[in-house]
Design a protein around this motif. Sequence first.
Motif, PDB file in Angstrom:
ATOM      1  N   LEU A   1      32.515  28.916  38.344  1.00 34.70           N
ATOM      2  CA  LEU A   1      32.812  27.395  38.790  1.00 34.70           C
ATOM      3  C   LEU A   1      31.705  27.066  39.573  1.00 34.70           C
ATOM      4  CD1 LEU A   1      34.776  25.158  39.316  1.00 34.70           C
ATOM      5  CD2 LEU A   1      35.675  26.209  41.303  1.00 34.70           C
ATOM      6  N   LEU A   2      30.900  27.826  40.505  1.00 35.67           N
ATOM      7  CA  LEU A   2      30.071  27.488  41.474  1.00 35.67           C
ATOM      8  C   LEU A   2      28.402  27.743  40.784  1.00 35.67           C
ATOM      9  CD1 LEU A   2      31.420  28.508  44.814  1.00 35.67           C
ATOM     10  CD2 LEU A   2      31.433  26.306  43.522  1.00 35.67           C
ATOM     11  N   GLY A   3      28.486  28.152  39.693  1.00 35.21           N
ATOM     12  CA  GLY A   3      27.273  28.507  38.948  1.00 35.21           C
ATOM     13  C   GLY A   3      26.376  29.425  39.670  1.00 35.21           C
ATOM     14  N   PHE A   4      27.010  30.565  40.136  1.00 27.71           N
ATOM     15  CA  PHE A   4      26.262  31.789  40.716  1.00 27.71           C
ATOM     16  C   PHE A   4      25.805  32.493  39.653  1.00 27.71           C
ATOM     17  CE2 PHE A   4      28.881  30.991  44.776  1.00 27.71           C
ATOM     18  CZ  PHE A   4      28.134  30.404  45.332  1.00 27.71           C
ATOM     19  N   GLU A   5      24.484  32.907  39.790  1.00 29.97           N
ATOM     20  CA  GLU A   5      23.861  34.056  38.696  1.00 29.97           C
ATOM     21  C   GLU A   5      24.429  35.373  38.910  1.00 29.97           C
ATOM     22  OE1 GLU A   5      19.595  35.327  36.801  1.00 29.97           O
ATOM     23  OE2 GLU A   5      19.881  33.623  38.160  1.00 29.97           O
ATOM     24  N   TYR A   6      24.328  35.685  40.152  1.00 28.31           N
ATOM     25  CA  TYR A   6      24.926  37.060  40.571  1.00 28.31           C
ATOM     26  C   TYR A   6      26.294  37.119  41.371  1.00 28.31           C
ATOM     27  CZ  TYR A   6      20.020  37.801  39.566  1.00 28.31           C
ATOM     28  OH  TYR A   6      18.710  37.724  38.765  1.00 28.31           O
ATOM     29  N   PHE A   7      26.918  38.239  41.165  1.00 29.00           N
ATOM     30  CA  PHE A   7      28.276  38.670  41.517  1.00 29.00           C
ATOM     31  C   PHE A   7      28.107  38.430  43.147  1.00 29.00           C
ATOM     32  CE2 PHE A   7      31.962  41.025  42.809  1.00 29.00           C
ATOM     33  CZ  PHE A   7      32.903  40.282  42.319  1.00 29.00           C
ATOM     34  N   GLU A   8      27.027  39.083  43.797  1.00 33.91           N
ATOM     35  CA  GLU A   8      26.853  39.075  45.000  1.00 33.91           C
ATOM     36  C   GLU A   8      26.662  37.682  45.702  1.00 33.91           C
ATOM     37  OE1 GLU A   8      24.753  40.635  43.057  1.00 33.91           O
ATOM     38  OE2 GLU A   8      25.548  42.473  42.995  1.00 33.91           O
ATOM     39  N   GLU A   9      26.210  36.638  45.093  1.00 31.91           N
ATOM     40  CA  GLU A   9      26.215  35.160  45.752  1.00 31.91           C
ATOM     41  C   GLU A   9      27.735  34.815  46.173  1.00 31.91           C
ATOM     42  OE1 GLU A   9      23.138  32.523  43.726  1.00 31.91           O
ATOM     43  OE2 GLU A   9      23.776  34.062  42.185  1.00 31.91           O
ATOM     44  N   VAL A  10      28.775  35.279  45.289  1.00 32.33           N
ATOM     45  CA  VAL A  10      30.157  34.845  45.662  1.00 32.33           C
ATOM     46  C   VAL A  10      30.506  35.437  46.806  1.00 32.33           C
ATOM     47  CG1 VAL A  10      32.783  35.212  44.956  1.00 32.33           C
ATOM     48  CG2 VAL A  10      30.975  34.825  43.340  1.00 32.33           C
ATOM     49  N   HIS A  11      30.469  36.623  47.224  1.00 33.53           N
ATOM     50  CA  HIS A  11      30.466  37.201  48.335  1.00 33.53           C
ATOM     51  C   HIS A  11      29.854  36.591  49.719  1.00 33.53           C
ATOM     52  CE1 HIS A  11      32.941  40.847  47.031  1.00 33.53           C
ATOM     53  NE2 HIS A  11      32.419  40.436  45.980  1.00 33.53           N
ATOM     54  N   ARG A  12      28.569  36.460  49.388  1.00 33.52           N
ATOM     55  CA  ARG A  12      27.813  35.786  50.328  1.00 33.52           C
ATOM     56  C   ARG A  12      28.596  34.161  50.643  1.00 33.52           C
ATOM     57  NH1 ARG A  12      23.142  34.991  47.951  1.00 33.52           N
ATOM     58  NH2 ARG A  12      22.655  37.033  48.107  1.00 33.52           N
ATOM     59  N   PHE A  13      28.932  33.492  49.614  1.00 33.90           N
ATOM     60  CA  PHE A  13      29.560  32.314  49.652  1.00 33.90           C
ATOM     61  C   PHE A  13      30.787  32.634  50.443  1.00 33.90           C
ATOM     62  CE2 PHE A  13      32.773  29.493  48.146  1.00 33.90           C
ATOM     63  CZ  PHE A  13      32.375  28.394  48.712  1.00 33.90           C
ATOM     64  N   PHE A  14      31.542  33.448  50.189  1.00 31.53           N
ATOM     65  CA  PHE A  14      32.621  33.747  51.039  1.00 31.53           C
ATOM     66  C   PHE A  14      32.551  34.027  52.338  1.00 31.53           C
ATOM     67  CE2 PHE A  14      35.245  35.536  47.039  1.00 31.53           C
ATOM     68  CZ  PHE A  14      35.554  34.013  46.679  1.00 31.53           C
ATOM     69  N   ASN A  15      31.596  35.036  52.729  1.00 30.67           N
ATOM     70  CA  ASN A  15      31.017  35.188  54.090  1.00 30.67           C
ATOM     71  C   ASN A  15      30.813  33.784  54.904  1.00 30.67           C
ATOM     72  OD1 ASN A  15      31.615  37.840  54.064  1.00 30.67           O
ATOM     73  ND2 ASN A  15      29.535  38.537  53.251  1.00 30.67           N
TER      74      ASN A  15
ATOM     75  N   PRO B   1      38.210  35.458  53.508  1.00 32.12           N
ATOM     76  CA  PRO B   1      38.171  36.975  53.382  1.00 32.12           C
ATOM     77  C   PRO B   1      38.615  37.566  52.215  1.00 32.12           C
ATOM     78  CG  PRO B   1      40.503  35.891  54.174  1.00 32.12           C
ATOM     79  CD  PRO B   1      39.442  35.042  54.218  1.00 32.12           C
ATOM     80  N   SER B   2      38.052  38.733  51.686  1.00 34.11           N
ATOM     81  CA  SER B   2      38.017  39.097  50.352  1.00 34.11           C
ATOM     82  C   SER B   2      39.312  39.852  50.185  1.00 34.11           C
ATOM     83  CB  SER B   2      36.742  40.166  50.276  1.00 34.11           C
ATOM     84  OG  SER B   2      36.926  40.751  49.063  1.00 34.11           O
ATOM     85  N   HIS B   3      39.751  39.788  48.783  1.00 35.28           N
ATOM     86  CA  HIS B   3      40.854  40.151  48.389  1.00 35.28           C
ATOM     87  C   HIS B   3      40.507  41.514  48.075  1.00 35.28           C
ATOM     88  CE1 HIS B   3      42.677  36.274  47.401  1.00 35.28           C
ATOM     89  NE2 HIS B   3      42.273  36.192  48.523  1.00 35.28           N
ATOM     90  N   TYR B   4      39.439  42.321  48.044  1.00 37.80           N
ATOM     91  CA  TYR B   4      39.058  43.475  47.675  1.00 37.80           C
ATOM     92  C   TYR B   4      39.659  44.472  48.749  1.00 37.80           C
ATOM     93  CZ  TYR B   4      35.705  47.145  45.905  1.00 37.80           C
ATOM     94  OH  TYR B   4      35.275  48.202  45.252  1.00 37.80           O
ATOM     95  N   SER B   5      40.591  45.408  48.089  1.00 33.08           N
ATOM     96  CA  SER B   5      41.410  46.196  48.884  1.00 33.08           C
ATOM     97  C   SER B   5      40.940  47.653  48.703  1.00 33.08           C
ATOM     98  CB  SER B   5      42.914  46.300  48.263  1.00 33.08           C
ATOM     99  OG  SER B   5      42.742  46.736  46.985  1.00 33.08           O
ATOM    100  N   MET B   6      41.472  48.558  49.442  1.00 28.58           N
ATOM    101  CA  MET B   6      41.352  49.961  49.392  1.00 28.58           C
ATOM    102  C   MET B   6      41.337  50.485  47.892  1.00 28.58           C
ATOM    103  SD  MET B   6      39.743  52.293  51.189  1.00 28.58           S
ATOM    104  CE  MET B   6      39.866  52.059  52.833  1.00 28.58           C
ATOM    105  N   GLU B   7      42.232  50.282  47.461  1.00 27.05           N
ATOM    106  CA  GLU B   7      42.533  50.482  46.036  1.00 27.05           C
ATOM    107  C   GLU B   7      41.562  50.382  45.319  1.00 27.05           C
ATOM    108  OE1 GLU B   7      46.465  49.051  44.656  1.00 27.05           O
ATOM    109  OE2 GLU B   7      47.778  50.417  45.994  1.00 27.05           O
TER     110      GLU B   7
END
Length: 92
Positions: free
Chosen positions: A48-62, A67-73
Motif C-alpha cells: 500500500l505504501l510502496g515500500f521496497e523493503y519489509f524493514e521500511e514497514v517496521h520503521r514506519f510503525f516505529n 505496536p507490532s503484532h509480531y508475537s513470541m510465537e
Amino acid sequence: MQITLEIPDTIAGSLVCEGQDPARAALEAIAIEGYRSDRLSEYQIQQLLGFEYFEEVHRFFNEHGVPSHYSMEDLEHDFAEARRYAPAAGSP
C-alpha cells in the motif's frame, strides 16, 4: 482504486503537518488503522505504501508509534525455520 476525499482547509491543516502531502498522510492513516484493526497485514502495508523493503514497514510503525503484532510465537517459528534451513545453506 482511486478515492477522492474533500476535507475543509480548516480541518486539513490540523490533520497534516506543514510540508506533508495530504494524500500521502491520508494513505498512511488508512494503513495504520488497517494494521491496528487486523484488516491489513504487514505485507499489505508494504504494498500500500510502496515500500521496497519489509524493514521500511517496521520503521514506519516505529515512527508512528504503532505496536507490532509480531508475537513470541512468531519469533519461535522464525527461529525454527532458520534452524531448519541453516544446514542447507552451508551445502554446495
